[in-house]
Design an enzyme around this catalytic site. Structure first.
Site, short mmCIF file in Angstrom:
data_model
loop_
_atom_site.label_atom_id
_atom_site.label_comp_id
_atom_site.label_asym_id
_atom_site.label_seq_id
_atom_site.Cartn_x
_atom_site.Cartn_y
_atom_site.Cartn_z
N GLU A 64 3.51 -3.99 -3.87
CA GLU A 64 2.61 -4.89 -3.12
C GLU A 64 2.86 -6.37 -3.41
OE1 GLU A 64 -1.35 -2.08 -2.82
OE2 GLU A 64 -1.02 -3.10 -4.72
C1 TNX Z 1 -2.58 0.61 -4.56
S1 TNX Z 1 -0.36 2.19 -5.68
C2 TNX Z 1 -2.04 -0.05 -5.66
C3 TNX Z 1 -2.94 -0.48 -6.73
C4 TNX Z 1 -4.38 -0.21 -6.43
C5 TNX Z 1 -4.52 1.15 -5.78
C6 TNX Z 1 -5.94 1.54 -5.53
C7 TNX Z 1 0.14 0.83 -6.04
C8 TNX Z 1 1.49 0.82 -6.51
N1 TNX Z 1 -0.69 -0.20 -5.88
O1 TNX Z 1 -2.74 -1.85 -7.00
O2 TNX Z 1 -5.09 -0.26 -7.63
O3 TNX Z 1 -3.82 1.13 -4.57
O4 TNX Z 1 -6.02 2.86 -5.09
#
Ligand code: TNX
Length: 536
Positions: free
Chosen positions: A332
């Site tokens: 992300e």
């Molecule tokens: C996605 S999964 C994220 C996290 C959040 C999560 C909450 C991923 C690699 N990144 O930063 O905490 O969703 O479900």
């Protein structure tokens, strides 16, 4: 007596007998989770008594630890004073014999054989890890009250036969996010105890995020002291000193659990950016952050100091991490331009390798192995993996394109599909904790899937293993952790360990229901899903 009465009589006797644990008569009917590869029953009984001793063959400290672990587990509830001694050859009748023999190739590094006769219980494994997993199986062969820490009434009987067992995947883990909310060392130790009950062997610690930096880095002290000083909701946060981290690692290692530390980069870095202004492209430190948004922060990927910082962090962390892996996050990174993201990940990967660790990154990092075109812009022939691509491990969580890029590179995958494995997802719309952006995940849904058939193009040979992440934006106590992970994590552990062919929900839910009393005895605050026929 007519035949109907006789039938009823047999039925009543049979069902009474089914409720009675003693004496246990059929090893093949025990409700073991993960389900072993093979069980054959011989219909007799082995009894642990106050005369029983534990004899270990071999001098390794790991085996010594495993033997003592079993004694320390048995003694409080049985009230016995079972001791561990060295053996040379089979001990006499009535004893437990733990042996590392090293020549049964089918069992591999973690497999074991438990042979139970009416006078001896023998565990044989190639490595001490196998003995430890065998002990977790033996726990499940004794009544649930054996898990209590006060003296209970026996007898302590186990039905006879042979169990041969080994895992499907070498990497079976869970991730605990200690960044969104901080958890003390004792909570992490309990987490390790709980996952190792079901033979999981990896704990991934998400040690940094926008809301907090949780590991002492001596060359950049503000990361922990300032960057670790809060958490989601504005609580006091916290961090592990390097000594505390080493203590966690040792505790895990004794239980054959590998710690995988993650420093998430270049996004999810607000806590670091707030601690050191020079890590920001504009030279200004942002305020600490206690919300739950993602994708707004980025290290300055074009400045030298950023790579000096990463080198220092990775060097210090690698020095206190005996396991082979270091996780660089990479998820992300919406605030990092793509043309900056790709060379950044390449450089960080080199830094990690230079400190002797194997890189794991979230699925997005698989893109760096490709040319710099976006997936939709590529034409055939564009997919030219860089030479070192195969050595990096990618962790799949939601984007199949990235996962398939990893496969094309020859990278191995850790499977963490959010819709099945995210332990922070709510069970249903009435669950008070957790999120539901990926799905509501009831206990059946978390169990009814296979890693090898989930994504077309990802095959058994591409998969290193599975990992169930617990993100903690909404979770701040150990009770809440337990409620979200149990019972789903039990089924996920089985998916990592047991052969795919032998698994089915209808049969599994009965075994799971039989673990209710055991979970209660362990003080685990689990979600009592209505889908499961819980035994009282
Ligand atoms: C996605 S999964 C994220 C996290 C959040 C999560 C909450 C991923 C690699 N990144 O930063 O905490 O969703 O479900």
């Amino acid at each position: 007596m007519n035949y109907r009465d006789l039938g009823l009589g047999i039925l009543i006797t049979a069902s009474l007998f089914a409720c009675e644990r003693h004496p246990p008569t059929d090893l093949a009917k025990e409700n073991l989770i993960p389900k072993p590869v093979s069980v054959t029953a011989t219909a007799k009984v082995f009894e642990i008594t106050k005369e029983t001793g534990i004899f270990i063959e071999g001098e390794s400290p790991e085996l010594q630890f495993a033997g003592q672990y079993l004694a320390d587990w048995l003694n409080p509830s049985t009230g016995f004073d079972i001791n561990v001694s060295s053996a040379s050859g089979e001990p006499k009748s009535g004893n437990i014999y733990l042996k590392v023999a090293g020549n049964d190739t089918e069992l591999g590094d973690e497999g074991y054989e438990i042979k139970i006769t009416d006078d001896l219980l023998t565990v044989t494994a190639n490595k001490a890890a196998g003995v430890f997993w065998a002990i977790q199986t033996i726990r499940q062969l004794l009544p649930a009250k054996a898990e209590l820490t006060s003296v209970q009434e026996g007898p302590w009987e186990i039905s006879t036969g042979t169990i041969r067992d080994y895992p499907t995947y070498p990497f079976r883990g869970s991730m605990l996010d200690v960044a969104r909310h901080f958890f003390e060392v004792d909570d992490v130790k309990r987490y390790i105890d709980l996952i190792s009950l079901y033979k999981m062997n990896v704990l991934h610690l998400s040690l940094s995020n926008d809301q907090g930096w949780r590991i002492e880095i001596k060359s950049w002290p503000n990361l922990a002291t300032y960057g670790g000083s809060t958490e989601v909701g504005g609580g006091k946060g916290g961090y592990y000193t390097q000594e505390q981290y080493k203590d966690i690692v040792k505790y895990a290692q004794e239980r054959f659990v590998t710690i995988v530390p993650e420093i998430d980069m270049p996004g999810h870095t607000n806590a670091a950016l707030a601690s050191y202004p020079e890590l920001n492209c504009n030279g200004k430190a942002p305020a600490l952050y206690t919300g739950i948004e993602v994708g707004f922060s980025s290290l300055c990927t074009t400045s030298e100091i950023t790579y000096k910082f990463i080198d220092d962090v990775v060097r210090e962390l690698s020095a206190i991490t005996p396991g082979p892996y270091l996780h660089i996050g990479g998820d992300e990174s919406h605030a990092t331009k793509r043309e900056h993201y790709i060379p950044f990940v390449a450089k960080v990967r080199d830094i990690v390798k230079s400190h002797g660790k194997q890189v794991i990154g979230w699925e997005e990092t698989a893109q760096i192995n490709m040319n710099e075109k976006r997936p939709e812009e590529r034409v055939t022939g564009d997919l030219q993996p860089k030479s070192d691509a195969a050595s990096a491990i990618a962790q799949y969580w939601s984007n199949t394109t990235h996962a398939l890029e990893a496969v094309a590179n020859g990278s191995k995958l850790v499977m963490s599909p959010a819709k099945r494995m995210y332990l922070d997802m709510q069970y249903d719309s009435t669950t008070k904790l957790g999120l539901h952006w990926a799905a509501y995940i009831e206990v059946d849904s978390s169990y009814i899937w296979n890693p090898t058939t989930l994504v077309k193009g990802i095959k058994r040979e591409n998969i290193l293993g599975i990992e169930a992440p617990l993100w903690t934006e909404t979770i701040s106590t150990m009770d809440e952790i337990e409620y979200m992970i149990f019972p789903r994590i039990i089924g996920l552990a089985e998916i990592g360990w047991s052969p795919e062919e032998g698994r089915g929900w209808e049969e599994y839910k009965v075994r799971l229901g039989n673990h209710g009393p055991r979970l209660k005895a362990l003080g685990i605050d689990y979600y009592a899903s209505k889908q499961v026929p819980w035994v009282e």
